[in-house]
Design a protein around this motif. Sequence first.
Motif, PDB file in Angstrom:
ATOM      1  N   ALA A  49       0.828  -1.206   0.000  1.00  0.00           N
ATOM      2  CA  ALA A  49       0.000   0.000   0.000  1.00  0.00           C
ATOM      3  C   ALA A  49       0.865   1.260   0.000  1.00  0.00           C
ATOM      4  N   ALA A  50       1.950   1.250   0.757  1.00  0.00           N
ATOM      5  CA  ALA A  50       2.854   2.406   0.780  1.00  0.00           C
ATOM      6  C   ALA A  50       3.558   2.571  -0.563  1.00  0.00           C
ATOM      7  N   MET A  51       3.918   1.460  -1.192  1.00  0.00           N
ATOM      8  CA  MET A  51       4.594   1.519  -2.486  1.00  0.00           C
ATOM      9  C   MET A  51       3.657   2.097  -3.554  1.00  0.00           C
ATOM     10  N   GLU A  56       4.575   7.381  -8.915  1.00  0.00           N
ATOM     11  CA  GLU A  56       4.604   8.641  -9.663  1.00  0.00           C
ATOM     12  C   GLU A  56       4.719   8.359 -11.153  1.00  0.00           C
ATOM     13  N   ILE A  57       4.413   9.378 -11.952  1.00  0.00           N
ATOM     14  CA  ILE A  57       4.557   9.264 -13.402  1.00  0.00           C
ATOM     15  C   ILE A  57       6.038   9.131 -13.742  1.00  0.00           C
ATOM     16  N   GLY A  58       6.362   8.187 -14.604  1.00  0.00           N
ATOM     17  CA  GLY A  58       7.743   7.946 -14.994  1.00  0.00           C
ATOM     18  C   GLY A  58       8.382   6.780 -14.265  1.00  0.00           C
ATOM     19  N   ASP A  59       7.706   6.215 -13.257  1.00  0.00           N
ATOM     20  CA  ASP A  59       8.253   5.069 -12.539  1.00  0.00           C
ATOM     21  C   ASP A  59       8.152   3.807 -13.391  1.00  0.00           C
ATOM     22  N   VAL A  71       4.945   4.084 -16.086  1.00  0.00           N
ATOM     23  CA  VAL A  71       3.679   4.738 -15.761  1.00  0.00           C
ATOM     24  C   VAL A  71       3.625   6.073 -16.492  1.00  0.00           C
ATOM     25  N   ILE A  72       2.539   6.298 -17.246  1.00  0.00           N
ATOM     26  CA  ILE A  72       2.420   7.572 -17.947  1.00  0.00           C
ATOM     27  C   ILE A  72       1.246   8.409 -17.452  1.00  0.00           C
ATOM     28  N   LYS A 100       5.802  -4.351  -8.111  1.00  0.00           N
ATOM     29  CA  LYS A 100       7.118  -3.786  -7.817  1.00  0.00           C
ATOM     30  C   LYS A 100       7.254  -2.455  -8.524  1.00  0.00           C
ATOM     31  N   VAL A 101       7.872  -1.484  -7.864  1.00  0.00           N
ATOM     32  CA  VAL A 101       8.069  -0.146  -8.432  1.00  0.00           C
ATOM     33  C   VAL A 101       9.541   0.216  -8.316  1.00  0.00           C
TER      34      VAL A 101
END
Length: 106
Positions: A49-51, A56-59, A71-72, A100-101
């Motif tokens: 949940a924290a992740m 953010e955009i670009g991750d 992510v766009i 995963k991020v």
Amino acid sequence: MGILLTGADATPTGGGAGLIPMLVMYAVIIGAMWFFLMRPQRKERKRLAAMIAALEIGDCVLTTAGFIGIVIDITDDTVIVEFGNNKNCRIPMEKSAITKVEKPGE
């Protein structure tokens, strides 16, 4: 023969004395199950949940299906992820599908 008869005439004693140790043993077993099964699962849910909250955009993300993308766009419960070198492959998916991020600088 007298020894066998004296054992049969004895009255049972302490029938309720075994209840308290049995309840303590059940409490210890339930506590151990919570500690080894439920607690790590709750910690993992909090970590995910924290992740997702820090997304953010670009991750760069890894999905549950095994796809890696960027992510766009982010909305309340969905994200739009761009996959591969082809910039036309953009798929909207739920945030819960992200496992995963990685930030761009990592």
